[in-house]
Design a protein around this motif. Structure first.
Motif, PDB file in Angstrom:
ATOM      1  N   ILE A 188      15.137  33.287 -44.184  1.00 27.24           N
ATOM      2  CA  ILE A 188      14.755  32.121 -45.067  1.00 27.24           C
ATOM      3  C   ILE A 188      13.386  32.050 -45.465  1.00 27.24           C
ATOM      4  CG2 ILE A 188      15.265  29.325 -44.801  1.00 27.24           C
ATOM      5  CD1 ILE A 188      17.481  30.021 -43.208  1.00 27.24           C
ATOM      6  N   THR A 189      12.548  32.189 -44.593  1.00 28.39           N
ATOM      7  CA  THR A 189      11.160  31.844 -44.749  1.00 28.39           C
ATOM      8  C   THR A 189      10.558  33.021 -45.764  1.00 28.39           C
ATOM      9  OG1 THR A 189      10.824  31.265 -42.515  1.00 28.39           O
ATOM     10  CG2 THR A 189       8.918  32.045 -43.516  1.00 28.39           C
ATOM     11  N   HIS A 190      10.954  34.133 -45.849  1.00 29.12           N
ATOM     12  CA  HIS A 190      10.484  35.319 -46.483  1.00 29.12           C
ATOM     13  C   HIS A 190      11.107  34.798 -48.027  1.00 29.12           C
ATOM     14  CE1 HIS A 190       9.101  39.199 -48.261  1.00 29.12           C
ATOM     15  NE2 HIS A 190       9.961  39.204 -48.814  1.00 29.12           N
ATOM     16  N   ALA A 191      12.336  34.533 -48.173  1.00 23.45           N
ATOM     17  CA  ALA A 191      12.772  33.882 -49.373  1.00 23.45           C
ATOM     18  C   ALA A 191      12.091  32.888 -49.935  1.00 23.45           C
ATOM     19  CB  ALA A 191      14.369  33.522 -49.346  1.00 23.45           C
ATOM     20  N   PHE A 192      11.891  31.729 -49.277  1.00 22.39           N
ATOM     21  CA  PHE A 192      11.078  30.511 -49.765  1.00 22.39           C
ATOM     22  C   PHE A 192       9.820  31.275 -50.226  1.00 22.39           C
ATOM     23  CE2 PHE A 192      14.304  27.651 -48.055  1.00 22.39           C
ATOM     24  CZ  PHE A 192      14.411  27.066 -49.072  1.00 22.39           C
ATOM     25  N   ALA A 193       9.100  32.100 -49.437  1.00 23.24           N
ATOM     26  CA  ALA A 193       7.696  32.496 -49.794  1.00 23.24           C
ATOM     27  C   ALA A 193       7.577  33.219 -51.244  1.00 23.24           C
ATOM     28  CB  ALA A 193       7.186  33.504 -48.792  1.00 23.24           C
ATOM     29  N   THR A 254       8.890  43.736 -54.886  1.00 28.07           N
ATOM     30  CA  THR A 254       8.816  42.221 -55.229  1.00 28.07           C
ATOM     31  C   THR A 254       7.983  41.520 -54.548  1.00 28.07           C
ATOM     32  OG1 THR A 254      11.028  42.337 -56.114  1.00 28.07           O
ATOM     33  CG2 THR A 254      10.304  40.385 -55.701  1.00 28.07           C
ATOM     34  N   ALA A 255       7.991  41.750 -53.133  1.00 25.92           N
ATOM     35  CA  ALA A 255       6.923  40.961 -52.377  1.00 25.92           C
ATOM     36  C   ALA A 255       5.393  41.044 -52.647  1.00 25.92           C
ATOM     37  CB  ALA A 255       7.255  41.409 -50.898  1.00 25.92           C
TER      38      ALA A 255
END
Ligand code: FVH
Length: 294
Positions: A188-193, A254-255
């Protein structure tokens, strides 16, 4: 949360932090005779006003009831608290979070002092306690006799799930579920980042998309369990490892493009790649379980 009238309706509760206080409210509201003790005595005062008897010492609280429930910070505080108490003939139920080995050692410690012991892991936060339908429940393991003798009392604050005679199993189930949760939090944290810098994507619009996707993907929990049970990690595979590893380059690129560190993603991706390199491209991700075992 029915109460069996054959069961004694009195107990002692040691530890009145956020969780202990919620438990106390639930038992008092259900009409139990409750004796409480807390290291910092002031925390017991509001409960006295609700009808709890306040013990001056932990030993006095233990002496007041056959059933003694502990809800303290950690295993060390359980040892500190019960150091001077006479535990012979008592049923101890330990709701304090600990490791499986702490649960086993504490069971042996209690047995040597003449007490029966049940360890526990609480799958709830304080506002869920004493609220029917909240979904909160507690894992119990250790003495089945203690669980059966007190199951109605234990069911007052939250649901009960007994997971075996091994006193370490409640903690193991608790920690396994919490560990799964933190893996989910990492995702979740990575997705919101990834969307954080996009002024045209409102996180509140993104949230239901992410939540629904995660819920849909939980079906994978059952697939993994079936594969671990059968030993056939290719059974029912929909998205094979070769495809998933190939896709990691898109996630990492993408990151990079979004200016997000991949540090939450790469540990799992590295493990998937290692399993693929061992020749398991036709599996899903279940083989990673075995890679983790030491
Ligand atoms: N609160 C939560 O969301 C989680 C939900 C899942 C289960 N955990 C576990 O429940 C145990 C108690 O948690 P808590 O929320 O009540 O914790 P605190 O509010 O921090 O209260 C801690 C109590 O422990 C007492 N205490 C600490 N050290 C000692 C000691 N050496 N001797 C005697 N008592 C001690 C502390 O007393 P005081 O500070 O008021 O004097 C509190 O009563 C815990 O295992 C969670 O992991 C909660």
């Amino acid at each position: 949360m029915a109460v069996n009238s054959a069961e004694p309706r009195s107990l002692a509760l040691l530890g009145l932090g956020a969780m202990g206080t919620a438990l106390a409210h639930a038992w008092l509201a259900a009409g139990y005779q409750l004796t409480v003790w807390n290291r910092t005595a002031a925390r017991a005062e509001p409960l006295a006003a609700e009808g709890a008897r306040v013990a001056a010492t932990a030993a006095e609280a233990v002496a007041s009831a056959d059933l003694v429930v502990l809800c303290l910070l950690d295993d060390a505080s359980v040892g500190d608290t019960l150091a001077d108490a006479d535990l012979s003939g008592k049923d101890l139920v330990n709701l304090t979070t600990g490791t499986p080995d702490e649960g086993r050692a504490r069971a042996e410690w209690a047995r040597a002092r003449g007490a029966r012991f049940l360890d526990a892991g609480i799958m709830a936060v304080p506002p869920m306690i004493g609220v029917p339908g909240s979904g909160g429940y507690v894992f119990y393991s250790g003495s089945r006799e203690v669980f059966e003798a007190h199951r109605d009392t234990l069911a007052v604050p939250a649901g009960t799930t007994y997971v075996g005679e091994d006193p370490g199993y409640a903690a193991l189930h608790d920690v396994a579920l919490l560990s799964g949760m933190y893996g989910m939090f990492a995702g979740i944290t990575h997705a919101f980042a990834l969307i954080r810098k996009e002024k045209d994507i409102d996180p509140r619009d993104f949230a239901p998309l992410l939540a629904n996707w995660l819920v849909a993907m939980t079906i994978g929990v059952h697939g993994t369990a079936e594969q671990l049970h059968s030993g056939d990690y290719t059974q029912g595979v929909v998205s094979n490892l070769a495809m998933q590893v190939a896709g990691t380059s898109t996630l990492l690129a993408t990151a990079e493009q979004q200016g997000v560190s991949p540090e939450l993603l790469t540990p799992f991706m590295d493990l998937m790649r290692r399993r693929l390199d061992q020749g398991h491209g036709d599996e899903g991700t279940t083989g990673v379980v075995d890679l983790l075992l030491r």
